[in-house]
Design an enzyme around this catalytic site. Structure first.
Site, PDB file in Angstrom:
ATOM      1  CE1 TYR A   6       1.200   1.168   4.199  1.00 21.65           C
ATOM      2  CE2 TYR A   6       1.010  -1.217   4.301  1.00 21.65           C
ATOM      3  CZ  TYR A   6       1.493  -0.035   4.811  1.00 21.65           C
ATOM      4  OH  TYR A   6       2.295  -0.048   5.922  1.00 21.65           O
ATOM      5  N   GLY A   7       2.173   1.107   0.096  1.00 22.84           N
ATOM      6  CA  GLY A   7       3.030   2.275   0.300  1.00 22.84           C
ATOM      7  C   GLY A   7       4.129   2.367  -0.740  1.00 22.84           C
ATOM      8  CB  THR A   8       7.750   3.049  -0.325  1.00 23.08           C
ATOM      9  OG1 THR A   8       8.055   1.953   0.547  1.00 23.08           O
ATOM     10  CG2 THR A   8       7.518   4.311   0.482  1.00 23.08           C
ATOM     11  CG  LEU A   9       7.348  -2.364  -0.830  1.00 22.57           C
ATOM     12  CD1 LEU A   9       6.949  -3.532   0.080  1.00 22.57           C
ATOM     13  CD2 LEU A   9       8.699  -2.663  -1.484  1.00 22.57           C
ATOM     14  CD  GLU A  81       8.420  -2.543   4.143  1.00 22.22           C
ATOM     15  OE1 GLU A  81       8.540  -1.615   4.953  1.00 22.22           O
ATOM     16  OE2 GLU A  81       8.317  -2.354   2.928  1.00 22.22           O
TER      17      GLU A  81
HETATM   18  N1  PCA Z   1       6.276  -0.365   2.259  1.00 18.15           N
HETATM   19  C1  PCA Z   1       5.284  -1.366   2.523  1.00 18.15           C
HETATM   20  C2  PCA Z   1       4.747  -0.980   3.839  1.00 18.15           C
HETATM   21  C3  PCA Z   1       4.942   0.479   3.921  1.00 18.15           C
HETATM   22  C4  PCA Z   1       5.941   0.778   2.883  1.00 18.15           C
HETATM   23  O1  PCA Z   1       6.363   1.857   2.571  1.00 18.15           O
HETATM   24  C5  PCA Z   1       4.236  -1.303   1.449  1.00 18.15           C
HETATM   25  O2  PCA Z   1       4.394  -0.597   0.444  1.00 18.15           O
HETATM   26  O3  PCA Z   1       3.205  -1.983   1.594  1.00 18.15           O
END
Ligand code: PCA
Length: 164
Positions: A6-9, A81
């Site tokens: 949900y984030g930087t991935l 993570e």
């Molecule tokens: N990376 C993981 C968790 C938060 C982040 O930045 C993601 O993208 O799901």
């Protein structure tokens, strides 16, 4: 297994390269999905990191992407993570259609949650979908950080004392 990012991935976001490099693990895109429950998704700490808070019922049905990963890829993501010290990888139920969150299909996946978060995080603006630079907050990659983990984790974590 299926991982919900949900984030930087997510594609186009700062750590997406980890999802693309196939030399050390399998990672197959399985499309966009939404959490069936609402969760708070905030950007916080000095490095503007996105956090999905383990507090169902608050926030939005969060948009993310599903990937099928093997053990090698999962291990790589867990390392980035800092599972289970920082984020904790936990079960989450998602669905493909945004309008299906109250009924419709249930897809079992896992996502990286912040479990022991400081209560002030719930006062931040809650996102439905993360993108770097939201509200001008730019994410700092691990290699660009002047303070390394876990020295700054107290900012968002209840399990770490202020050390700097
Ligand atoms: N990376 C993981 C968790 C938060 C982040 O930045 C993601 O993208 O799901």
């Amino acid at each position: 297994m299926l991982i919900f990012v949900y984030g930087t991935l997510k594609s186009g976001e700062p750590n997406y390269n980890l999802m693309q490099d196939e030399t050390s693990g399998m990672c197959i895109p399985r499309g966009v999905a939404y959490t069936k429950q609402k969760y708070p998704l905030v950007v916080a700490s000095r490095y503007n990191v996105p956090y999905l808070l383990d507090k169902p019922g608050i926030g939005h049905n969060v948009q993310g992407e599903l990937y099928e990963v093997d053990d090698a890829q999962l291990e790589r993501l867990d390392r980035l993570e800092n599972h289970p010290k920082f984020y904790i990888r936990k079960d989450v139920v998602v669905t493909r259609n945004k309008d299906d969150t109250s009924s419709g299909e249930n897809i079992a996946a896992q996502a990286y949650f912040l479990v022991n978060f400081r209560p002030h995080l719930l006062e931040l603006s809650m996102l439905e979908s993360y993108k770097d630079m939201i509200d001008g907050k730019k994410y700092s990659k691990h290699k660009d950080r002047d303070v390394q983990a876990p020295l700054w984790w107290y900012e968002i974590h209840t399990d770490y004392e202020k050390e700097i």
